[in-house]
Design a protein around this motif. Structure first.
Motif, mmCIF file in Angstrom:
data_model
loop_
_atom_site.group_PDB
_atom_site.id
_atom_site.type_symbol
_atom_site.label_atom_id
_atom_site.label_comp_id
_atom_site.label_asym_id
_atom_site.label_seq_id
_atom_site.Cartn_x
_atom_site.Cartn_y
_atom_site.Cartn_z
ATOM 1 N N SER A 77 -6.619 5.537 4.428
ATOM 2 C CA SER A 77 -6.771 5.258 2.688
ATOM 3 C C SER A 77 -8.031 4.756 1.876
ATOM 4 O O SER A 77 -9.404 5.021 1.448
ATOM 5 C CB SER A 77 -6.137 6.144 1.833
ATOM 6 N N LEU A 137 0.395 -1.521 -0.142
ATOM 7 C CA LEU A 137 -0.197 -0.174 -0.037
ATOM 8 C C LEU A 137 1.093 1.364 -0.310
ATOM 9 O O LEU A 137 1.221 2.462 -0.598
ATOM 10 C CB LEU A 137 -0.998 -0.395 1.285
ATOM 11 N N GLY A 138 1.971 1.339 0.679
ATOM 12 C CA GLY A 138 2.729 2.625 0.518
ATOM 13 C C GLY A 138 3.574 2.277 -0.596
ATOM 14 O O GLY A 138 3.988 3.848 -0.492
ATOM 15 N N ALA A 139 3.554 1.747 -0.826
ATOM 16 C CA ALA A 139 4.607 1.878 -2.310
ATOM 17 C C ALA A 139 3.602 2.041 -3.745
ATOM 18 O O ALA A 139 3.370 1.706 -4.981
ATOM 19 C CB ALA A 139 5.331 0.947 -3.018
ATOM 20 N N LYS A 140 2.327 2.042 -3.064
ATOM 21 C CA LYS A 140 0.656 2.566 -4.413
ATOM 22 C C LYS A 140 0.433 1.445 -4.697
ATOM 23 O O LYS A 140 0.269 1.474 -6.207
ATOM 24 C CB LYS A 140 1.572 3.867 -4.734
ATOM 25 N N ARG A 141 1.137 0.021 -4.371
ATOM 26 C CA ARG A 141 0.558 -1.151 -5.340
ATOM 27 C C ARG A 141 -0.510 -1.581 -5.153
ATOM 28 O O ARG A 141 -0.216 -2.886 -4.465
ATOM 29 C CB ARG A 141 1.941 -2.277 -5.340
ATOM 30 N N ARG A 142 -1.522 -1.191 -5.063
ATOM 31 C CA ARG A 142 -2.977 -1.837 -4.739
ATOM 32 C C ARG A 142 -3.521 -3.193 -5.254
ATOM 33 O O ARG A 142 -4.295 -3.933 -4.154
ATOM 34 C CB ARG A 142 -4.070 -0.888 -5.585
ATOM 35 N N GLU A 190 -13.054 1.336 0.505
ATOM 36 C CA GLU A 190 -12.370 0.429 -0.532
ATOM 37 C C GLU A 190 -13.204 -0.319 -0.557
ATOM 38 O O GLU A 190 -13.131 -1.299 0.723
ATOM 39 C CB GLU A 190 -11.512 0.584 -0.759
#
Length: 71
Positions: free
Chosen positions: A46, A11-16, A50
Motif C-alpha cells: 500500500s 504501518l499495520g497500526a495505521k501510524r504512517r 507513496e
C-alpha cells in the motif's frame, strides 16, 4: 528490534508518520531486512507508490520501480 520490522508494525497500526520514521532509520543503518521487505513483503504494497516511501529509496540509489508501482 530491527527498524524495518517496527516500520511494518507501525504501518499495520495505521501510524504512517511512525512508519516513515522507522523506515528512514532502517535505511540509515542499512537494516538487512530493508531491501527484502521493501520489494517483496505484501504488507508494504500500500505504500510502495507513496512519494515518501520512494524518496527514502532514492536516497540509497534505488531507482527501479516495483511491480505495479508507477504504472
Amino acid at each position: 528490534m530491527q527498524p524495518t520490522v517496527v516500520a511494518g508494525a507501525a504501518l499495520g497500526a495505521k501510524r504512517r508518520e511512525d512508519f516513515l520514521l522507522h523506515w528512514r532509520e532502517a535505511m540509515e543503518i542499512r537494516d538487512p531486512m530493508f531491501a527484502l521487505l521493501a520489494s517483496q513483503w505484501p504488507g508494504f504494497a500500500s505504500v510502495r507508490v507513496e512519494p515518501g516511501f520512494m524518496r527514502i529509496l532514492k536516497k540509497i540509489g534505488w531507482d527501479r520501480p516495483f511491480d505495479g508501482a508507477g504504472a
